[in-house]
Write an enzyme that holds these catalytic residues in place. Structure first.
Site, PDB file in Angstrom:
ATOM      1  N   LYS A   1      31.931  21.319 -47.696  1.00  0.00           N
ATOM      2  CA  LYS A   1      32.008  22.049 -48.981  1.00  0.00           C
ATOM      3  C   LYS A   1      33.241  22.959 -49.008  1.00  0.00           C
ATOM      4  CE  LYS A   1      27.928  24.053 -48.770  1.00  0.00           C
ATOM      5  NZ  LYS A   1      27.248  23.582 -47.542  1.00  0.00           N
TER       6      LYS A   1
ATOM      7  N   ARG B   1      20.629  27.118 -54.402  1.00  0.00           N
ATOM      8  CA  ARG B   1      20.080  26.446 -53.233  1.00  0.00           C
ATOM      9  C   ARG B   1      18.577  26.267 -53.320  1.00  0.00           C
ATOM     10  NH1 ARG B   1      24.366  28.009 -49.340  1.00  0.00           N
ATOM     11  NH2 ARG B   1      23.757  27.903 -47.213  1.00  0.00           N
TER      12      ARG B   1
ATOM     13  N   ARG C   1      33.352  23.537 -35.241  1.00  0.00           N
ATOM     14  CA  ARG C   1      34.054  24.279 -36.302  1.00  0.00           C
ATOM     15  C   ARG C   1      34.498  25.663 -35.831  1.00  0.00           C
ATOM     16  NH1 ARG C   1      31.419  24.718 -42.218  1.00  0.00           N
ATOM     17  NH2 ARG C   1      29.729  25.871 -41.218  1.00  0.00           N
TER      18      ARG C   1
ATOM     19  N   ARG D   1      18.784  24.890 -40.771  1.00  0.00           N
ATOM     20  CA  ARG D   1      19.478  24.862 -42.071  1.00  0.00           C
ATOM     21  C   ARG D   1      19.283  23.503 -42.762  1.00  0.00           C
ATOM     22  NH1 ARG D   1      25.018  26.722 -39.694  1.00  0.00           N
ATOM     23  NH2 ARG D   1      25.960  26.916 -41.729  1.00  0.00           N
TER      24      ARG D   1
HETATM   25  P1  AMP Z   1      26.736  29.020 -46.031  1.00  0.00           P
HETATM   26  O1  AMP Z   1      28.018  29.623 -45.608  1.00  0.00           O
HETATM   27  O2  AMP Z   1      26.768  28.519 -47.440  1.00  0.00           O
HETATM   28  O3  AMP Z   1      26.220  27.985 -45.053  1.00  0.00           O
HETATM   29  O4  AMP Z   1      25.651  30.215 -46.038  1.00  0.00           O
HETATM   30  C1  AMP Z   1      25.347  30.922 -44.866  1.00  0.00           C
HETATM   31  C2  AMP Z   1      24.019  31.623 -45.005  1.00  0.00           C
HETATM   32  O5  AMP Z   1      24.068  32.543 -46.125  1.00  0.00           O
HETATM   33  C3  AMP Z   1      22.837  30.717 -45.308  1.00  0.00           C
HETATM   34  O6  AMP Z   1      22.285  30.133 -44.131  1.00  0.00           O
HETATM   35  C4  AMP Z   1      21.876  31.694 -45.991  1.00  0.00           C
HETATM   36  O7  AMP Z   1      21.268  32.566 -45.052  1.00  0.00           O
HETATM   37  C5  AMP Z   1      22.823  32.540 -46.824  1.00  0.00           C
HETATM   38  N1  AMP Z   1      23.046  31.985 -48.180  1.00  0.00           N
HETATM   39  C6  AMP Z   1      24.212  31.505 -48.701  1.00  0.00           C
HETATM   40  N2  AMP Z   1      24.042  31.081 -49.961  1.00  0.00           N
HETATM   41  C7  AMP Z   1      22.724  31.279 -50.256  1.00  0.00           C
HETATM   42  C8  AMP Z   1      21.910  31.014 -51.392  1.00  0.00           C
HETATM   43  N3  AMP Z   1      22.405  30.444 -52.516  1.00  0.00           N
HETATM   44  N4  AMP Z   1      20.599  31.368 -51.337  1.00  0.00           N
HETATM   45  C9  AMP Z   1      20.073  31.958 -50.242  1.00  0.00           C
HETATM   46  N5  AMP Z   1      20.772  32.203 -49.121  1.00  0.00           N
HETATM   47  C10 AMP Z   1      22.096  31.874 -49.114  1.00  0.00           C
END
Ligand code: AMP
Length: 216
Positions: free
Chosen positions: A13, A88, A127, A171
């Site tokens: 992404k 999400r 990563r 995740r």
């Molecule tokens: P990401 O960088 O998108 O993988 O997000 C890292 C972490 O941030 C996730 O594992 C969640 O704990 C939190 N997070 C990011 N976006 C959301 C969302 N839309 N809803 C809830 N938690 C989020």
């Protein structure tokens, strides 16, 4: 151009968002990046989100919805947005759809990146991210010239705390349970494009560009 980019952790992404930004003048809004910045700054929001994030769990919907609504009111979103990592959950999707309609920026395209678990495992554990400029590297597939140092700005490369196989499994479960219904929600609106993102990034981006060309 109002776009959502979706996919499990490691689907690309961030990488695809960077390429989309170079092509179109819209801001890249990543809820994960916004939350990490809040954690770094030690804001109330960051303190609330921290424990969920470190456990690979989702931060509560009301916190995220308010954060995104506020962000979309900013002037750089006038021409649209590229939202990454949001919505999400179905609750977030329904709330967001209403907000997007209200501010006259309904979702035009949902890019759903799909990748096999083994590919994700390799991408996630290898990563490395620059702590200064956010550039993304991989210890085997896209190694920096000097180990641990960012090619772009000379900053230090770090591994995200949640980029482990254990956290990836959690995740992925979160993704399956919460995000699939979101894709189904947008599927009913007829705006989803499924893309095989296990392929080389050039091929993946070419397909994204072709999809987005319809909205230029
Ligand atoms: P990401 O960088 O998108 O993988 O997000 C890292 C972490 O941030 C996730 O594992 C969640 O704990 C939190 N997070 C990011 N976006 C959301 C969302 N839309 N809803 C809830 N938690 C989020």
């Amino acid at each position: 151009m109002n776009i959502l980019i979706m996919g499990p952790a490691g689907a690309g992404k961030g990488t695809m968002s960077d390429l989309i930004l170079k092509e179109y003048e819209i801001p890249h809004i990543s809820t994960g990046d916004m939350l990490r910045e809040n954690v770094k700054q030690g804001t109330d929001l960051g303190n609330e989100a921290k424990s969920y994030m470190e456990a690979g769990k989702l931060v509560p919907d009301d916190v995220i919805n308010a954060m995104v609504e506020e962000r979309l009111q900013q002037p750089d979103c006038q021409k649209g947005y590229l939202l990454d990592g949001f919505p999400r959950t179905l609750v977030q999707a329904e709330a967001f759809n209403k907000i997007a309609e209200k501010i006259g920026k309904p979702v035009e395209s949902v890019i759903a990146l799909e990748v096999d678990f083994e590919v994700l495992k390799d991408r996630i554990t290898g990563r490395r991210i620059c702590s200064d400029c956010g550039a993304i590297f991989h210890i085997r597939n896209h190694a920096p010239k000097v180990e641990g140092v960012c090619d772009e700005c000379g900053g230090t490369l770090t591994q995200r705390k949640d980029d482990t196989v254990e956290q990836l499994t959690v995740r992925m479960e979160e993704y399956e349970n919460n995000t699939k219904p979101v894709i189904d929600f947008f599927e009913k609106l007829g705006v989803v494009k499924h893309i095989n993102a296990s392929r080389d990034k050039k091929e993946v981006f070419a397909e994204i560009k072709e999809t987005l060309s319809a909205f230029e």
